[in-house]
Structure formats: C-alpha cells, structure tokens
Design a protein around this motif. Structure first.
Motif, mmCIF file in Angstrom:
data_model
loop_
_atom_site.group_PDB
_atom_site.id
_atom_site.type_symbol
_atom_site.label_atom_id
_atom_site.label_comp_id
_atom_site.label_asym_id
_atom_site.label_seq_id
_atom_site.Cartn_x
_atom_site.Cartn_y
_atom_site.Cartn_z
ATOM 1 N N GLU A 39 0.821 -1.211 0.000
ATOM 2 C CA GLU A 39 0.000 0.000 0.000
ATOM 3 C C GLU A 39 0.857 1.265 0.000
ATOM 4 O OE1 GLU A 39 -3.629 2.041 -0.217
ATOM 5 O OE2 GLU A 39 -3.115 -0.052 -0.575
ATOM 6 N N THR A 40 1.894 1.297 0.832
ATOM 7 C CA THR A 40 2.717 2.500 0.903
ATOM 8 C C THR A 40 3.509 2.727 -0.379
ATOM 9 O OG1 THR A 40 4.510 1.307 2.013
ATOM 10 C CG2 THR A 40 2.923 2.455 3.423
ATOM 11 N N HIS A 41 3.773 1.677 -1.102
ATOM 12 C CA HIS A 41 4.522 1.802 -2.355
ATOM 13 C C HIS A 41 3.613 1.980 -3.575
ATOM 14 C CE1 HIS A 41 7.806 0.522 0.205
ATOM 15 N NE2 HIS A 41 8.643 0.825 -0.757
ATOM 16 N N ALA A 47 10.090 5.774 -5.521
ATOM 17 C CA ALA A 47 10.706 4.662 -4.788
ATOM 18 C C ALA A 47 11.993 5.112 -4.119
ATOM 19 C CB ALA A 47 10.965 3.488 -5.739
ATOM 20 N N SER A 48 12.727 6.003 -4.773
ATOM 21 C CA SER A 48 13.984 6.474 -4.184
ATOM 22 C C SER A 48 13.735 7.216 -2.868
ATOM 23 C CB SER A 48 14.743 7.366 -5.161
ATOM 24 O OG SER A 48 13.970 8.489 -5.524
ATOM 25 N N THR A 49 12.652 7.964 -2.775
ATOM 26 C CA THR A 49 12.325 8.664 -1.534
ATOM 27 C C THR A 49 12.022 7.663 -0.430
ATOM 28 O OG1 THR A 49 11.489 10.578 -2.740
ATOM 29 C CG2 THR A 49 10.758 10.336 -0.457
ATOM 30 N N GLY A 57 18.631 -2.165 2.713
ATOM 31 C CA GLY A 57 18.134 -0.924 2.141
ATOM 32 C C GLY A 57 19.118 -0.276 1.188
ATOM 33 N N ALA A 58 20.380 -0.227 1.574
ATOM 34 C CA ALA A 58 21.398 0.363 0.704
ATOM 35 C C ALA A 58 21.578 -0.478 -0.555
ATOM 36 C CB ALA A 58 22.716 0.493 1.460
ATOM 37 N N ARG A 59 21.570 -1.787 -0.406
ATOM 38 C CA ARG A 59 21.731 -2.667 -1.573
ATOM 39 C C ARG A 59 20.550 -2.552 -2.528
ATOM 40 N NH1 ARG A 59 26.047 -6.004 -1.020
ATOM 41 N NH2 ARG A 59 26.920 -6.135 1.078
ATOM 42 N N ASN A 103 18.424 -0.354 -7.595
ATOM 43 C CA ASN A 103 17.397 0.427 -8.287
ATOM 44 C C ASN A 103 17.930 1.749 -8.832
ATOM 45 O OD1 ASN A 103 15.178 -1.358 -8.059
ATOM 46 N ND2 ASN A 103 15.067 -0.865 -5.885
ATOM 47 N N GLY A 104 19.266 1.879 -8.905
ATOM 48 C CA GLY A 104 19.853 3.029 -9.574
ATOM 49 C C GLY A 104 20.343 4.155 -8.684
#
Length: 153
Positions: A26-28, A34-36, A57-59, A64-65
């Motif tokens: 839902e949040t996504h 997505a970057s935020t 999270g970092a990976r 994802n760029g």
C-alpha cells in the motif's frame, strides 16, 4: 558480533508477514518515488542501528539506480548537495518520527509543513506509514539481534 536471540519473528509468525506485506504494498502504491521511500527507510534504519535494514536498504537502493554519492551521504543529508527539497523534507520527517522521545514536540509543525509542501495527503499518509513500518522492522531486528547476511558475494 552477538548471535541472534531467536529466529526472526517474521519467519515464525507468517500471518504477521502478510500484514507487513500489505503495508509495504500500500505505501509503495500511491506514487511516491521509490527512491524517496528507500532513503527514508535507510535513514531511519541508520538511526536505529538496524544492520539488516541498513544493509538491505542500501543494496536495494543501489540495485534500483541510487548513486554511491547519495547512499554514502544519507546520514549527513543536511550537509550535502545530493538531495532534492522533497527528499530533504521526507528525511527530516523520517528522523523526527523515528526519534519521538528526543524532544517534547516530536514532529514539529515546521517539519510537517515542509513535508506537506512537497507531498499531498495520500503521499504523506504513505510516507508516515512507511516510516512506521521501517521502525517496526528495525525494532524487531535490533531486539532479536538479527544480523545482516554475510554472503552477498
């Protein structure tokens, strides 16, 4: 490194995982970049000292760029030029909502107003729920001493 105290509770209580997955979905789904969402997840996880969440999270952000410059600077986002005004507002909200006990007015009006300048009510709702979900992950992992995987290759 201390050993985990128990198996990750999410592995032991699969019905809870369903609820968490619904929050994630839902949040996504409201249109926030997505970057935020990845940045606020990473920042809250850094504050809470959640190794598995910082690592994953970092990976995920990198996959994802996300750039190294931005990833390396999340902990010092105020002192670097790498983030947009909207991202800065989201990061400030993430920090305030994660550090609730650090000040009497946990999420000051100025922080909320800045976030509201960049995000509509639905996006703010998703952002708040995502920060809370991240804090849920962090608290589970830190409490039970879950470790970041060591086999990333």
């Amino acid at each position: 490194m201390p050993e985990p105290r128990i198996t990750n509770p999410a592995a032991l209580l699969p019905e809870a995982v369903k609820a968490i997955n619904l929050l994630y979905k839902e949040t996504h789904s409201v249109g926030l970049p997505a970057s935020t969402l990845e940045l606020v997840h990473l920042r809250a996880s850094q504050i809470n000292g959640c190794g598995p969440c910082v690592d994953a999270g970092a990976r995920a952000a990198k996959k994802n760029g996300e750039t190294d410059d931005r990833l390396f600077a999340v902990a010092v986002w105020r002192e670097t030029p790498y983030f947009t005004d909207a991202e800065r507002a989201a990061l400030a909200l993430s920090e305030a909502a994660t550090r609730l006990a650090d000040q009497a007015d946990a999420v000051p009006d100025e922080i909320w107003a800045e976030a509201a300048k960049h995000f509509d009510e639905r996006e703010l709702s998703a952002l708040v729920l995502w920060i809370a979900t991240t804090n849920l992950f962090n608290r589970i992992n830190v409490t039970t001493r879950q470790q970041a995987p060591q086999n990333w290759g």
